[in-house]
Enzyme design. Sequence first.
Site, short mmCIF file in Angstrom:
data_model
loop_
_atom_site.label_atom_id
_atom_site.label_comp_id
_atom_site.label_asym_id
_atom_site.label_seq_id
_atom_site.Cartn_x
_atom_site.Cartn_y
_atom_site.Cartn_z
N TYR A 141 0.66 -1.13 0.02
CA TYR A 141 0.39 -0.21 -0.17
C TYR A 141 0.58 1.69 -0.12
O TYR A 141 0.46 2.42 -0.18
CB TYR A 141 -0.99 0.11 1.38
CG TYR A 141 -1.85 -1.25 1.05
CD1 TYR A 141 -2.17 -1.94 0.16
CD2 TYR A 141 -3.51 -1.11 2.16
CE1 TYR A 141 -3.31 -3.16 0.08
CE2 TYR A 141 -3.94 -2.27 2.14
CZ TYR A 141 -3.90 -3.05 1.14
OH TYR A 141 -5.38 -3.60 1.31
N LYS A 192 3.03 -15.63 2.25
CA LYS A 192 3.41 -16.07 0.01
C LYS A 192 4.65 -16.62 -0.10
O LYS A 192 5.01 -16.32 -0.67
CB LYS A 192 2.74 -15.23 -0.17
CG LYS A 192 1.97 -16.04 -1.85
CD LYS A 192 1.08 -16.82 -1.59
CE LYS A 192 0.71 -17.49 -3.06
NZ LYS A 192 -0.40 -18.72 -2.87
N ASP A 224 -3.50 -17.98 0.91
CA ASP A 224 -4.38 -18.66 0.46
C ASP A 224 -5.48 -19.67 0.86
O ASP A 224 -6.35 -19.90 1.68
CB ASP A 224 -4.36 -19.57 -0.86
CG ASP A 224 -3.16 -19.49 -0.58
OD1 ASP A 224 -1.81 -20.02 -0.20
OD2 ASP A 224 -2.85 -20.13 -2.28
N ASP A 248 -5.29 -6.60 5.60
CA ASP A 248 -6.89 -6.36 5.32
C ASP A 248 -7.93 -7.05 4.87
O ASP A 248 -9.45 -6.78 5.88
CB ASP A 248 -6.30 -5.47 4.35
CG ASP A 248 -7.58 -4.62 3.59
OD1 ASP A 248 -8.52 -3.34 4.33
OD2 ASP A 248 -7.10 -3.54 3.13
N ASP A 252 -10.81 -8.50 7.79
CA ASP A 252 -12.37 -8.85 7.33
C ASP A 252 -13.22 -9.55 7.44
O ASP A 252 -14.45 -10.09 7.56
CB ASP A 252 -12.65 -7.69 5.85
CG ASP A 252 -12.66 -5.99 6.31
OD1 ASP A 252 -12.14 -6.02 6.80
OD2 ASP A 252 -13.19 -5.22 5.55
#
Length: 357
Positions: A141, A192, A224, A248, A252
């Site tokens: 980000y 990852k 994943d 993020d 959620d």
Amino acid sequence: MSQNIVILPGDGIGPEIVAQAVKVLEHLRDERGLDITMQEALVGGAAIDATGGPLPGETLNLAKAADAVLLGAVGGYQWESLDASIRPEKGLLGLRAGLELFANLRPALLFEELAQASTLRPEVVAGLDILIVRELTGGIYFGQPRGVRTLENGEREGYNTLVYRESEVERIARVAFRAAQKRNGRLCSVDKANVLESTELWREVVNRISSDYPDVEVSHMYVDNAAMQLVRDPKQFDVLVTTNMFGDILSDLASMLSGSIGMLPSASLDKNNKGMYEPIHGSAPDIAGQDKANPLATILSVAMMLRYSLQQPALADVVETAVQKVLADGLRTADICAAGQTPVSTTQMGDAVLAAL
Ligand code: NAD
């Protein structure tokens, strides 16, 4: 020495829910020896109306000098037409940046009594209590270079950079290890590493510093798989730590396991464990001023503040137990009410928690 808490009610339901949390803090101060002072300040739309900007210098200075900050929520219809640079939400971002809050802690917890509120089967989620620690100020980000460029053949290409320095990984990992020590002693680092070199380094750093926390059991999981496991069997986790973008998304996802947005607290911490504590929901303008909002996420944010910034774990337990008791007694605000139940108001819920204390 007394610890100073800055109270930022903000907009919409913010002042209503924060008032209930302040009652809890006053009780702990007056009846249970918690040595605190509280100062209220303006942020968001309320600050725009009073001063022209969403984060007055005075508010930022008070927050910088404080031991912890309690925030309600910011935003509302009446400020939506303002230029993006001076909207209420900028006040929040300014606080996060100004206080250097790089660690975002989001628990996903589901009190047994509310298991029916989840979209997953009750036996999968009843009693769920996990904590996601998300890196908040680095990663893709913020990484440079970034942008959209035009290639020689005229086609446009968008690009971002996932970059983590060792020191950035180390500081977020240490927050997560310490959180695991305060909980059930298990930490799962999500990356990852099979595809992304930056998270290969992430994994290496987590492993290196793990020797400083021999009481914490460390594991690693690809993102994943972590997404799948969070839905399949979320109770297998205690603390998860991960990058800005993975956090993020996963936080959620995890918050929805528990069904109600009105129940979930959060903390954002700096390197000295000073933190800003707030419910994960927004200012809910659709129900503002109606004494209907659920104040429990804000009251549970006070419990997190006691645990992470004020170093009062026993009092944090006291607050969480009181919330559990009011739920066990059957009190429900409208957002967590099942068919046939009569909802209580924001104030009645706050008073019930106070009585349970
Ligand atoms: P929201 O979280 O405010 O509301 C979403 C829905 O959940 C609404 O129906 C609302 O009534 C309900 N809800 C939220 N909190 C509740 C509570 N405590 N009790 C009962 N019901 C509750 O999200 P939104 O509607 O997308 O945003 C409203 C405003 O809040 C916008 O201006 C947005 O920018 C702002 N916002 C602020 C924050 C923050 O301050 N941290 C976070 C998200 C959104």
